[in-house]
Design a protein around this motif. Structure first.
Motif, PDB file in Angstrom:
ATOM      1  N   SER A 102       0.828  -1.211   0.000  1.00 13.45           N
ATOM      2  CA  SER A 102       0.000   0.000   0.000  1.00 13.45           C
ATOM      3  C   SER A 102       0.861   1.259   0.000  1.00 13.45           C
ATOM      4  O   SER A 102       0.589   2.222  -0.730  1.00 13.45           O
ATOM      5  N   ALA A 103       1.906   1.247   0.821  1.00 12.10           N
ATOM      6  CA  ALA A 103       2.803   2.400   0.870  1.00 12.10           C
ATOM      7  C   ALA A 103       3.507   2.602  -0.471  1.00 12.10           C
ATOM      8  O   ALA A 103       3.694   3.730  -0.945  1.00 12.10           O
ATOM      9  N   LEU A 104       3.905   1.510  -1.103  1.00 13.83           N
ATOM     10  CA  LEU A 104       4.573   1.587  -2.397  1.00 13.83           C
ATOM     11  C   LEU A 104       3.679   2.214  -3.461  1.00 13.83           C
ATOM     12  O   LEU A 104       4.142   2.975  -4.321  1.00 13.83           O
ATOM     13  N   LEU A 105       2.391   1.908  -3.397  1.00  9.46           N
ATOM     14  CA  LEU A 105       1.458   2.410  -4.401  1.00  9.46           C
ATOM     15  C   LEU A 105       0.973   3.830  -4.101  1.00  9.46           C
ATOM     16  O   LEU A 105       0.708   4.609  -5.018  1.00  9.46           O
ATOM     17  N   ILE A 106       0.879   4.170  -2.809  1.00 12.27           N
ATOM     18  CA  ILE A 106       0.320   5.470  -2.427  1.00 12.27           C
ATOM     19  C   ILE A 106       1.366   6.580  -2.407  1.00 12.27           C
ATOM     20  O   ILE A 106       1.095   7.706  -2.831  1.00 12.27           O
ATOM     21  N   MET A 107       2.581   6.294  -1.931  1.00 11.23           N
ATOM     22  CA  MET A 107       3.590   7.334  -1.733  1.00 11.23           C
ATOM     23  C   MET A 107       3.944   8.116  -2.992  1.00 11.23           C
ATOM     24  O   MET A 107       4.111   9.340  -2.926  1.00 11.23           O
ATOM     25  N   PRO A 108       4.060   7.477  -4.175  1.00 15.20           N
ATOM     26  CA  PRO A 108       4.357   8.276  -5.366  1.00 15.20           C
ATOM     27  C   PRO A 108       3.311   9.344  -5.651  1.00 15.20           C
ATOM     28  O   PRO A 108       3.625  10.385  -6.228  1.00 15.20           O
ATOM     29  N   LYS A 109       2.063   9.105  -5.226  1.00  9.74           N
ATOM     30  CA  LYS A 109       1.002  10.094  -5.438  1.00  9.74           C
ATOM     31  C   LYS A 109       1.052  11.193  -4.383  1.00  9.74           C
ATOM     32  O   LYS A 109       0.587  12.307  -4.617  1.00  9.74           O
ATOM     33  N   VAL A 110       1.619  10.865  -3.217  1.00  9.08           N
ATOM     34  CA  VAL A 110       1.711  11.839  -2.131  1.00  9.08           C
ATOM     35  C   VAL A 110       2.943  12.720  -2.290  1.00  9.08           C
ATOM     36  O   VAL A 110       2.873  13.946  -2.228  1.00  9.08           O
ATOM     37  N   SER A 111       4.096  12.086  -2.498  1.00 10.28           N
ATOM     38  CA  SER A 111       5.352  12.825  -2.639  1.00 10.28           C
ATOM     39  C   SER A 111       6.356  12.002  -3.417  1.00 10.28           C
ATOM     40  O   SER A 111       6.614  10.844  -3.070  1.00 10.28           O
ATOM     41  N   SER A 112       6.897  12.601  -4.471  1.00  9.73           N
ATOM     42  CA  SER A 112       7.901  11.903  -5.267  1.00  9.73           C
ATOM     43  C   SER A 112       9.269  11.941  -4.612  1.00  9.73           C
ATOM     44  O   SER A 112      10.186  11.230  -5.029  1.00  9.73           O
ATOM     45  N   LYS A 113       9.440  12.768  -3.589  1.00  7.90           N
ATOM     46  CA  LYS A 113      10.727  12.916  -2.917  1.00  7.90           C
ATOM     47  C   LYS A 113      10.962  11.841  -1.854  1.00  7.90           C
ATOM     48  O   LYS A 113      12.093  11.520  -1.520  1.00  7.90           O
ATOM     49  N   ILE A 114       9.882  11.282  -1.316  1.00  3.67           N
ATOM     50  CA  ILE A 114      10.006  10.273  -0.259  1.00  3.67           C
ATOM     51  C   ILE A 114       9.878   8.888  -0.871  1.00  3.67           C
ATOM     52  O   ILE A 114       8.857   8.571  -1.478  1.00  3.67           O
ATOM     53  N   PRO A 115      10.903   8.058  -0.741  1.00  2.00           N
ATOM     54  CA  PRO A 115      10.863   6.719  -1.356  1.00  2.00           C
ATOM     55  C   PRO A 115       9.746   5.856  -0.772  1.00  2.00           C
ATOM     56  O   PRO A 115       9.696   5.627   0.443  1.00  2.00           O
ATOM     57  N   GLY A 116       8.860   5.382  -1.622  1.00  2.00           N
ATOM     58  CA  GLY A 116       7.764   4.531  -1.163  1.00  2.00           C
ATOM     59  C   GLY A 116       8.269   3.226  -0.583  1.00  2.00           C
ATOM     60  O   GLY A 116       7.681   2.690   0.368  1.00  2.00           O
ATOM     61  N   SER A 117       9.386   2.708  -1.132  1.00  2.00           N
ATOM     62  CA  SER A 117       9.927   1.449  -0.622  1.00  2.00           C
ATOM     63  C   SER A 117      10.385   1.596   0.816  1.00  2.00           C
ATOM     64  O   SER A 117      10.183   0.695   1.640  1.00  2.00           O
ATOM     65  N   LEU A 118      10.995   2.741   1.145  1.00  2.00           N
ATOM     66  CA  LEU A 118      11.466   2.965   2.515  1.00  2.00           C
ATOM     67  C   LEU A 118      10.293   3.115   3.470  1.00  2.00           C
ATOM     68  O   LEU A 118      10.289   2.534   4.574  1.00  2.00           O
ATOM     69  N   VAL A 119       9.273   3.861   3.056  1.00  2.00           N
ATOM     70  CA  VAL A 119       8.086   4.053   3.903  1.00  2.00           C
ATOM     71  C   VAL A 119       7.402   2.715   4.140  1.00  2.00           C
ATOM     72  O   VAL A 119       7.020   2.378   5.271  1.00  2.00           O
ATOM     73  N   GLY A 120       7.238   1.934   3.060  1.00  2.00           N
ATOM     74  CA  GLY A 120       6.583   0.639   3.195  1.00  2.00           C
ATOM     75  C   GLY A 120       7.355  -0.297   4.096  1.00  2.00           C
ATOM     76  O   GLY A 120       6.770  -1.015   4.917  1.00  2.00           O
ATOM     77  N   LEU A 121       8.676  -0.257   3.984  1.00  2.00           N
ATOM     78  CA  LEU A 121       9.522  -1.130   4.791  1.00  2.00           C
ATOM     79  C   LEU A 121       9.435  -0.763   6.275  1.00  2.00           C
ATOM     80  O   LEU A 121       9.230  -1.621   7.139  1.00  2.00           O
ATOM     81  N   VAL A 122       9.553   0.530   6.553  1.00  2.00           N
ATOM     82  CA  VAL A 122       9.526   0.993   7.947  1.00  2.00           C
ATOM     83  C   VAL A 122       8.152   0.772   8.565  1.00  2.00           C
ATOM     84  O   VAL A 122       8.021   0.255   9.686  1.00  2.00           O
ATOM     85  N   LEU A 123       7.114   1.173   7.843  1.00  2.00           N
ATOM     86  CA  LEU A 123       5.756   1.080   8.369  1.00  2.00           C
ATOM     87  C   LEU A 123       5.352  -0.369   8.649  1.00  2.00           C
ATOM     88  O   LEU A 123       4.841  -0.692   9.736  1.00  2.00           O
ATOM     89  N   SER A 124       5.593  -1.243   7.698  1.00  3.24           N
ATOM     90  CA  SER A 124       5.214  -2.648   7.885  1.00  3.24           C
ATOM     91  C   SER A 124       6.061  -3.315   8.968  1.00  3.24           C
ATOM     92  O   SER A 124       5.563  -4.175   9.717  1.00  3.24           O
ATOM     93  N   THR A 125       7.322  -2.896   9.097  1.00  2.32           N
ATOM     94  CA  THR A 125       8.187  -3.460  10.138  1.00  2.32           C
ATOM     95  C   THR A 125       7.701  -3.059  11.523  1.00  2.32           C
ATOM     96  O   THR A 125       7.637  -3.885  12.450  1.00  2.32           O
ATOM     97  N   VAL A 126       7.321  -1.790  11.662  1.00  9.49           N
ATOM     98  CA  VAL A 126       6.837  -1.289  12.952  1.00  9.49           C
ATOM     99  C   VAL A 126       5.532  -1.985  13.336  1.00  9.49           C
ATOM    100  O   VAL A 126       5.350  -2.438  14.484  1.00  9.49           O
ATOM    101  N   VAL A 127       4.605  -2.090  12.374  1.00 12.56           N
ATOM    102  CA  VAL A 127       3.314  -2.738  12.654  1.00 12.56           C
ATOM    103  C   VAL A 127       3.532  -4.198  13.038  1.00 12.56           C
ATOM    104  O   VAL A 127       2.934  -4.700  14.009  1.00 12.56           O
ATOM    105  N   ALA A 128       4.385  -4.895  12.295  1.00  9.78           N
ATOM    106  CA  ALA A 128       4.630  -6.304  12.596  1.00  9.78           C
ATOM    107  C   ALA A 128       5.291  -6.481  13.957  1.00  9.78           C
ATOM    108  O   ALA A 128       4.956  -7.414  14.704  1.00  9.78           O
ATOM    109  N   ALA A 129       6.205  -5.590  14.297  1.00  7.06           N
ATOM    110  CA  ALA A 129       6.912  -5.700  15.579  1.00  7.06           C
ATOM    111  C   ALA A 129       5.983  -5.431  16.751  1.00  7.06           C
ATOM    112  O   ALA A 129       6.099  -6.061  17.819  1.00  7.06           O
TER     113      ALA A 129
END
Length: 589
Positions: free
Chosen positions: A180-207
């Motif tokens: 979801s982060a990978l697909l949404i972030m490019p529409k929100v901001s091209s400066k913030i890597p969607g892969s990094l957001v998706g990785l951090v967000l999913s890691t935090v939720v899983a932990a």
């Protein structure tokens, strides 16, 4: 230009741009490096080591100002195949051998040859690699366990089907958050890597909420060291070199193709121009050195290179900075990477596969329904169901065969005669008819290359329309760009046939390459040095002087303007005397 020539004119104002782009690309490269390594069957830290070492060396020594080097998705099936068949230690040796091959390719100036690989072959194997990458992430996306990795696609798909009962809902939820982060972030901001957001967000939720029910890097591979490994030379031997030469060659060729494609993309985005041979040497040195640190094969990364340019990169320093940024994060934050779920990385690679699939170009070539479509489909299927080596070899062979056929099909031979209604009485095919064709002089226009793919057609066409005992034949070669040994051999057969009955051969407008080839083979002497003419009109005027004028009497064909006088018994002597007057050099006909 020396290697440092790309840094000439560097100013302090450019440093800020390089720092910004290098930092952003470095952040993006970290999850990709780990994901590519895991998908390739090796530990995630090896992808980080590759990003650091290869990233710095490729930018420092390569031939493109903006190239970002590192592990890429294209290498996943190749590296995985080597690891499964030969083991990780031998992968390092294969990587070093590939580096040596790339250096040799650059030194021998073979960079331009890679550009000769047909587009359908490139798209076919790229799309095939994308399918392999995407399918390889189904298992971590679903959280399947107990799978055994295989080299071939069908066996891996069978493994997934067999282990569907081990599906893990927690892993699916984690993967969906990352996706979801990978697909949404490019529409929100091209400066913030969607892969990094998706990785951090999913890691935090899983932990926080999934209570250890999701496989992580730490639980599968152990913790990631916070330092670069010591330089270690793999155990080389002649036998291993021989054994690993083929996979090394595949790695080198694929690395060369990917790096130069990436450099071309960079040129198109910036208006710059890369040095293909220097790029190969830089890639070779990087691949030679990276295995010493445990790294996997590297090449130019098109997506990261484009990101580097879009974020304002000014010089190769940005690529070097990106490697330093990854190194600093490794030193400071490596322990935290152990908590990253494998399911978080699966969507990242799926998106990478989707973006590299060349789907629009694939469909476009497929819809054309030409020979290129066949090459594309066969290369794609062989990449997926066999291996990249077989796919490229067969694809190139098919493309070569189709090219030869097309080239041969474009060769034509027309029997022609002058059209008195046109300026300069230019010769045309439609003027030749049963009742309008000179029995003594046959004129042929040859268009296209006379080579092994067209030589037989040329010979058949000439022989089928020649009279049993041809007196003279004029070959117009102005539109024949080149000739090979097969073409020369068939031409020699035609010449011998005509000369065996006392006939003569004239040639007009011949180009430099065929003329030089006739000299090498001695055919020019067989034809006669004085039988070559610059213009068709000159050749016709010369040939008309050598007609058997007795056969011209009462001839009703009227193929040439002179025929009216030559066929009339009362005017023939006067017409013949006029023919003896030297022709004008600018006569065209």
């Amino acid at each position: 230009m020396k290697w440092w020539g790309r840094f000439e004119g560097y100013q302090a104002s450019m440093l800020h741009r390089d720092l910004v782009s290098g930092f952003i690309v470095g952040i993006i490269a970290i999850p990709l490096g780990m994901a590519f390594a895991i998908a390739s069957g090796v530990k995630p830290e090896y992808g980080i080591y590759t990003t650091i070492v290869a990233g710095i060396l490729i930018s420092l020594l390569g031939g493109s100002r903006f190239q970002i080097g590192g592990p890429t998705g294209a290498f996943i099936p190749i590296v995985l195949g080597v690891v499964v068949q030969y083991g990780y230690e031998n992968l390092l040796i294969a990587g070093m051998l590939a580096g040596v091959i790339l250096i040799l390719m650059g030194v021998l100036r073979l960079g331009v040859l890679i550009s000769y690989i047909p587009r359908p072959v490139t798209i076919g194997f790229t799309s095939g690699i994308a399918v392999i990458i995407f399918s390889g992430q189904i298992s971590p996306f679903l959280g399947l366990s107990g799978l055994v990795r295989h080299e071939d696609f069908i066996s891996n798909m069978r493994e997934i089907g067999t282990h569907l009962a081990t599906l893990n809902g927690w892993s699916i939820a984690t993967a969906l958050i990352s996706l979801s982060a990978l697909l949404i972030m490019p529409k929100v901001s091209s400066k913030i890597p969607g892969s990094l957001v998706g990785l951090v967000l999913s890691t935090v939720v899983a932990a926080l909420w999934f209570n250890g029910n999701v496989a992580t890097i730490g639980s599968v591979y152990g913790g990631i060291p916070s330092t670069l490994p010591h330089i270690t030379l793999p155990n080389l031997s002649i036998d291993k070199v021989k054994e690993l030469l083929q996979p090394a060659l595949v790695i080198a060729i694929l690395g060369g193709i990917e790096s130069l494609l990436s450099a071309v993309v960079a040129d198109g985005m910036t208006g710059s121009r890369h040095n293909s041979n220097k790029e190969l040497i830089g890639q070779g040195i990087a691949n030679l050195m990276t295995p010493l640190f445990g790294g996997i094969p590297a090449t130019g990364a098109i997506a990261r290179t484009a990101t580097n340019i879009k974020n304002g990169a000014a010089s190769p320093f940005s690529g070097m900075i990106h490697g330093v940024v990854v190194l600093l994060i490794l030193l400071l934050c490596a322990p935290m990477a152990s908590a990253i779920p494998l399911a978080s990385m699966a969507p990242i690679l799926m998106v990478v596969a989707w973006n590299m699939s060349e789907r629009k170009e694939f469909i476009h070539i497929l819809k054309m329904k030409t020979g290129d479509s066949i090459v594309l489909v066969i290369t794609f299927l062989l990449t997926v169901f066999t291996d990249l080596t077989t796919a490229v070899e067969v694809g190139l062979l098919l493309a070569a065969i189709l090219f030869i056929k097309r080239l041969g099909d474009h060769f034509t031979v027309f029997k022609v005669l002058p059209d008195p209604q046109l300026k300069h009485e230019k010769v045309k095919e439609y003027m030749v008819q049963d009742t309008h064709d000179c029995p003594q002089l046959s004129i042929f226009t040859m268009e296209g290359p006379l080579f092994f793919g067209s030589a037989d057609r040329f010979k058949q066409r000439i022989m089928e329309v020649l009279s049993p005992e041809p007196r003279m034949i004029l070959l117009r070669m102005g539109k024949m760009p080149f000739m090979d040994s097969t073409g020369a051999s068939h031409l020699s057969d035609v010449i011998r046939h005509i000369q065996s009955t006392g006939g003569k051969v004239f040639i007009s407008g011949i180009r430099s390459q065929p003329r030089a080839y006739l000299k090498k083979t001695g055919l020019d002497l067989s034809i006669g040095p004085d039988h070559f003419f610059d213009h068709t009109g000159e050749a016709i005027d010369h040939a008309l002087k050598q007609l058997d004028y007795n056969k011209c009497l009462h001839c009703k064909h009227r193929a040439f303007r002179e025929c009216s006088g030559l066929s009339n018994p009362l005017n023939q002597e006067e017409s013949v005397s006029k023919l003896q007057v030297p022709y004008e050099a600018d006569t065209v006909r």
